[in-house]
Design an enzyme around this catalytic site. Sequence first.
Site, PDB file in Angstrom:
ATOM      1  N   GLU A 101      -8.346  20.023  12.118  1.00 36.66           N
ATOM      2  CA  GLU A 101      -9.682  19.445  12.233  1.00 36.66           C
ATOM      3  C   GLU A 101     -10.777  20.448  11.854  1.00 36.66           C
ATOM      4  OE1 GLU A 101      -9.285  18.017  16.259  1.00 36.66           O
ATOM      5  OE2 GLU A 101      -8.776  16.009  15.566  1.00 36.66           O
ATOM      6  N   GLU A 128      -0.387  13.801  14.955  1.00 35.53           N
ATOM      7  CA  GLU A 128      -0.790  13.289  16.272  1.00 35.53           C
ATOM      8  C   GLU A 128      -0.725  11.771  16.216  1.00 35.53           C
ATOM      9  OE1 GLU A 128      -4.551  14.774  17.714  1.00 35.53           O
ATOM     10  OE2 GLU A 128      -4.165  16.797  16.937  1.00 35.53           O
TER      11      GLU A 128
END
Length: 1015
Positions: free
Chosen positions: A444, A515
Amino acid sequence: MSFVNKYWEDPNVLHVNRQKARSYYIPYSGKETAKAGQRGGSPFYQTLNGSWKFQYYPSVTQVQDGFYQEQADLSGWDDLLVPSCWQVNGYDQLQYVNVRYPIPVDPPYVPDKNPAGVYVREFNLKEQWDEKDKYIVFEGVNACFYVWVNGVFVGYSQGSRIPSEFDISSHVKRGRNRIAVMVLKWCDGTYLEDQDLWRYTGIFRDVYLLARDASHIRDVFVRQQLAEDFSQAVLQVELEAAGSAEVKLELQDAQGKPVVDGVTIVDGRGSVQLTVDNPQLWNAEQPYLYQLYVCSGEEVLRFPVGFRRIDIVDGVFKINNQAIKLKGVNRHDSHPELGQTIPIAHMIQDLRLMKRHNVNTIRASHYPNDPRFLELCNEFGFYVIDEADLECHGIGRAEDWAEGAFHKLSANPEWRAAFVERAERMVERDKNQPCVIMWSMGNESGYAENHMAMAEWTRRRDSSRPVHYEGAAPVYKGNPNVECLDLESRMYASVDDIRGYAEDESNTKPLFLCEYSHAMGNGPGDLKDYWEVIYRYPKLMGGCVWEWCDHGIKTETADGVPFFAYGGDFGEVPHDGNFCIDGLVTPDRTPHTGLLELKQVIAPVRIEADDLKTGLVKVTNLYDFADLSHLALRWKLEKDGEIIQQGTVWELTAAPHAAQVLKLPYEVPANQAGRFFLTLSCWLKEETRWAEAGYEIMFEQFELEQDSIDAPIAGGDGWGASDIQVREEAGRLVVEGFDFRHVFDLNAGAFVEISKQGVPMLAAPTHFQIWRAPIDNDMYMRKKWQDKGLDGAKTKVYRAEWKAQGSQAVEIAVSFSLTGYNRYPYLHGEANWIIAGTGAIELDVQVKVREDLEFLPRFGLQLTMPKGMEQVEYFGNGPHESYIDKRQSVKKGRYQLTVDEMFENYIMPQENGSRFGTEWAVVSNALGMGLAFQASQPFSFQASHYTPEDLTKAEHTYELVKRKETIVHLDYKMSGVGSASCGPELLEPYRFNEKEFQYKLKLQPVFKEDGYDGI
């Protein structure tokens, strides 16, 4: 601050005098001690863990010059254990934030009020080290630090979770020495360490000294090449030496038997080639390890060697030419008392639990773990995605995700060296760890040229492993050039999304869900749906559930009540609440039911019915490398929850990805009404490092016949109907029979009294309920539901009429709605109650739900039973909670529990403990006096000492006040639990969105000890 340079705000200075990154090892004096791997067993290792003198300063500007001098006065200083985190020792502020930076966003600058911790300790050096070079290794310091030895500045480093090594040979002497370290909470590197976690500071991993020969092997890279048919392996051992050194190498097998050896002279750089015929391969299921010993001078270095080849062929991820599925979890370093300081025993506890629950992959989110954790993964058998210590999530958030904002640091050439170094230091440290199957370029952080430089450097240095980075996904609108990445990666893609990816032939890379399935609170509820698709398509390589553990901090209230704290509990600003409580296990590693669900869904064995009438079942081996010979199969045949036949199959033979058909010697009794269930369980034959013999790996269950339920409320001697007395008194209908008295409030449309032999069964009026205490995955629906007032729904009775049905029954018809303040009714219903002469109560309710309601949390009848109603018996799914989309880990059977045992204690209180698919249930006191329940179809059943309102209001477990009464829910249906706190919306099949439905329910006062049939 004239005594130090302000390196912490200069992205061009990543270190001063730090040694170049190298592979992880400890030098030993012999092969036996090297094999044992106990650091303290090496004469060339000296720990600096222990008690240090410590002084905390709210700002680095308050630190006084001279603390690092040899004679500095340390009287009055605190004692602090190293390794440790400041915040769990009472220094600085405990703070949890997810995406946001806890500082103003002004890279490379950090607040002037930058907390500092000064560490000082004395240590002795052995005489035997006189002729050795001396190095100090810090395995993890957050966020940056300066080092002095005997009053002389040694160096500076940043990069919190990667080792820093300094040559201190010229600064130390035999005997007494003094080291001083100044750690700062923030530096420009903080902008690259914005992971979703508690923000800890300090020397949180081990610190130690190494004594090295003047000429020694500095770095080793054990490259391997396997023949196409795996008949031969070639080890290319690349060596880097300080000076010139004669090197002897020996490869031993797992039993310590020499396999091959070699000798060379290394002057600076060199290499040795070792050839192994018919090598035994390493994989997560069979983690066979060789040991390579590299001997030079007095030193012996040991490196684990696991022969395996990683390929991507036609979009399929393979290990040792076998297509595999990564069944993983994301794991942060997290300890409920020590923070990010993780003891070895705690690492082992995690790995044992993962193995016991069929996990084979760990994503090291979002930074390199302690190197000893990787060594344990080699031994236990796990695939590891090693991830660079890089996340700058808050960069995008700082500009409210404006176009291009997320990519600012990744696109800024001034930060390129800092990006690349984080990949370099990870790869160099861990390049010899067999368990590492992928390099991840962080998390991220946008995607632009800096990430591309990281990936390209990594591919040049180590071409044997794929390079991963999820931040390059199209949704982030970063640089479209993804040629440097070897696979596609997604977070929280829906089931339809991954199916679409797999079916699109233009997608040539395997898809990895780094994820998925957010395991926050009561969840996740979508695992089966994902894995049905993942197994179907070779291009889908699996994924990692977010995440392994709840990051609660063990603390207590002012009154001494223990609890696990989350964001905001320490007065920190900003914070992100309980979003850190999102794991499959509690902080103290108690499995949530979500982990049990994952275990079953990703189980390495599948059992299917072949011909149940003749006892044939098909057993499919989903292991990628192991056959099933290490497992046995138990089977049992139950009638209405009672075992009538059972047996064991000892010889399972199916090869990897193959199947076998078994004939089980059971016989279903003829001409017997009842429910027959066949349950099969695969379990370990022998004890392993992570489980005992007999440990269950998976199970499957089949219903053999669908005869009528042998229901416990279906009559028997003494259960005949009697005449009843009916009278209306002040709006209440009183119905009395041979041994019961029921009272119905016509104005409220509810029973206010149900009793048998004078024993009361109700402590409050019954009512219909549509509200459930929101689970974490209701995060977004909660606001919608509460905005519409569903949490305060009340009953409005339009009409309540009654009439006798002969002398042995009375019927009550109620027209009602459920509505809230300033809201049109959510639903309208027609409830018909019949009270029979047996004391039984039958409900037939027909409901119409308002069209504009997206879906309801639940609909059912709520009862409050008196104090003492603590015993629960039911026939349904158990023994733990289950929901429409979270029920793979439960078995149909007959269960006896207490009300407390029905409760699932989540750190953030929420809906819990329901049993989906219940056939019948009884809630009673210790003498068996209570109520039995049965519906026209399986229902969701719950018994608790908390109302939905209690659970909704409480934010911590200590805020829950246990009621003496027992709250019973008999739900026609409840919506599923899903994964929507971070994942996709609740799937359509699991939403309770029916606009019209009918629900039939039966309640019977019972005394179980009176020979109650079936009990």
